[in-house]
Design an enzyme around this catalytic site. Structure first.
Site, PDB file in Angstrom:
ATOM      1  N   HIS A  12     100.627  -5.561 -14.968  1.00 32.19           N
ATOM      2  CA  HIS A  12     100.367  -5.342 -13.533  1.00 32.19           C
ATOM      3  C   HIS A  12      98.903  -5.593 -13.127  1.00 32.19           C
ATOM      4  O   HIS A  12      97.976  -5.314 -13.883  1.00 32.19           O
ATOM      5  CB  HIS A  12     100.744  -3.905 -13.147  1.00 32.19           C
ATOM      6  CG  HIS A  12      99.907  -2.873 -13.852  1.00 32.19           C
ATOM      7  ND1 HIS A  12      98.712  -2.417 -13.353  1.00 32.19           N
ATOM      8  CD2 HIS A  12     100.085  -2.265 -15.042  1.00 32.19           C
ATOM      9  CE1 HIS A  12      98.186  -1.547 -14.191  1.00 32.19           C
ATOM     10  NE2 HIS A  12      98.994  -1.445 -15.235  1.00 32.19           N
ATOM     11  N   GLY A  45     104.025 -32.030 -27.674  1.00 34.22           N
ATOM     12  CA  GLY A  45     104.918 -30.901 -27.935  1.00 34.22           C
ATOM     13  C   GLY A  45     105.030 -30.010 -26.716  1.00 34.22           C
ATOM     14  O   GLY A  45     106.118 -29.554 -26.348  1.00 34.22           O
ATOM     15  N   HIS A  46     103.894 -29.761 -26.077  1.00 36.16           N
ATOM     16  CA  HIS A  46     103.895 -28.951 -24.863  1.00 36.16           C
ATOM     17  C   HIS A  46     104.743 -29.630 -23.780  1.00 36.16           C
ATOM     18  O   HIS A  46     105.535 -28.978 -23.082  1.00 36.16           O
ATOM     19  CB  HIS A  46     102.449 -28.746 -24.404  1.00 36.16           C
ATOM     20  CG  HIS A  46     102.311 -27.993 -23.131  1.00 36.16           C
ATOM     21  ND1 HIS A  46     102.897 -26.771 -22.906  1.00 36.16           N
ATOM     22  CD2 HIS A  46     101.653 -28.303 -21.978  1.00 36.16           C
ATOM     23  CE1 HIS A  46     102.606 -26.357 -21.682  1.00 36.16           C
ATOM     24  NE2 HIS A  46     101.858 -27.267 -21.101  1.00 36.16           N
TER      25      HIS A  46
END
Ligand SMILES: CC(C)(COP(=O)(O)OP(=O)(O)OC[C@H]1O[C@@H](n2cnc3c(N)ncnc32)[C@H](O)[C@@H]1OP(=O)(O)O)[C@@H](O)C(=O)NCCC(=O)NCCS
Length: 198
Positions: A127, A11-12
């Site tokens: 960040h 699936g990935h």
């Protein structure tokens, strides 16, 4: 013609193939050790993973298990980094080879993502974070600013890592967990706030 070898027809792998098409790859083929799998997302599976060694094509390892991903990737050359065009990535982000960033992911300024990582659909990395090699930020997971997530750590679906948190290597943060304290011992952590499971 741009050609890509994808190792892992799961699936990935399907999602990775889709991103590859959006990045201009016209010829895509898979390798997988399961001989019963003949195609993936409409592309052929042409043989076992061993065939990737010594191959000159562009390639990426699309295997969810981080240890297997690392083991296969470390013997390969011509690894690419794939980024979905609908991911939002600051100009001040570094991403290592063999990593993939899925649709809807957001990676903000001054983040460093290692090699062989997965920043999955709709995940955010804020960040100044460091994401170690072969780590995975799952679908809809959020890593707040200035976190350090070490190698081979998997942050599960929808999990949250609060800002300024360090997570050591080899952890699995369960789906929906909220990490509010540094994690210094490898293991599986679940719940809100996240607690050691085993
Ligand atoms: C954390 C995880 C690995 C545990 O799986 P497991 O080892 O099979 O654990 P079990 O299902 O046997 O559960 C053990 C206990 O932990 C609890 N638990 C398991 N996962 C949990 C989670 N995510 N949050 C809270 N509790 C959890 C279970 O309810 C159970 O509790 P109990 O002993 O009181 O009944 C798994 O549930 C998980 O969250 N995997 C991540 C999946 C994911 O995010 N995939 C993303 C793909 S992109």
């Amino acid at each position: 013609m741009k050609k890509l070898m994808i190792i892992g027809a799961s699936g990935h792998g399907k999602v990775v193939a889709d991103i590859a098409v959006k990045n201009g790859y016209e010829q895509i083929f898979f390798l997988d050790d399961n001989e019963d799998v003949k195609e993936c997302a409409g592309f052929p599976v042409v043989g076992k993973c061993i065939l990737a060694a010594d191959n000159e094509d562009d390639k990426i390892v699309a295997i969810g298990n981080e240890k297997v991903r690392e083991k296969i990737q470390k013997n390969l050359k011509n690894l690419v980094t794939l980024i979905h065009p609908n991911a939002v990535i600051s100009r001040r982000v570094k991403i290592g080879e063999g990593s993939v960033v899925m649709a809807g992911a957001i990676i903000n300024s001054d983040v460093v993502i290692g090699k062989g990582c997965i920043i999955n659909t709709g995940a955010t990395v804020d960040h100044d974070c460091r994401i170690g090699n072969f780590s995975h930020i799952s679908v809809g997971a959020h890593v707040a600013g200035t976190c350090e997530i070490s190698d081979r750590t998997w942050v599960g679906a929808g999990a949250v890592v609060s800002n300024n948190i360090n997570i050591c290597e080899g952890c699995l943060i369960g789906a929906g967990a909220v990490v509010v304290k540094n994690i210094e011992k490898a293991g599986i952590y679940v719940g809100v706030p996240a607690r050691y499971l085993r």
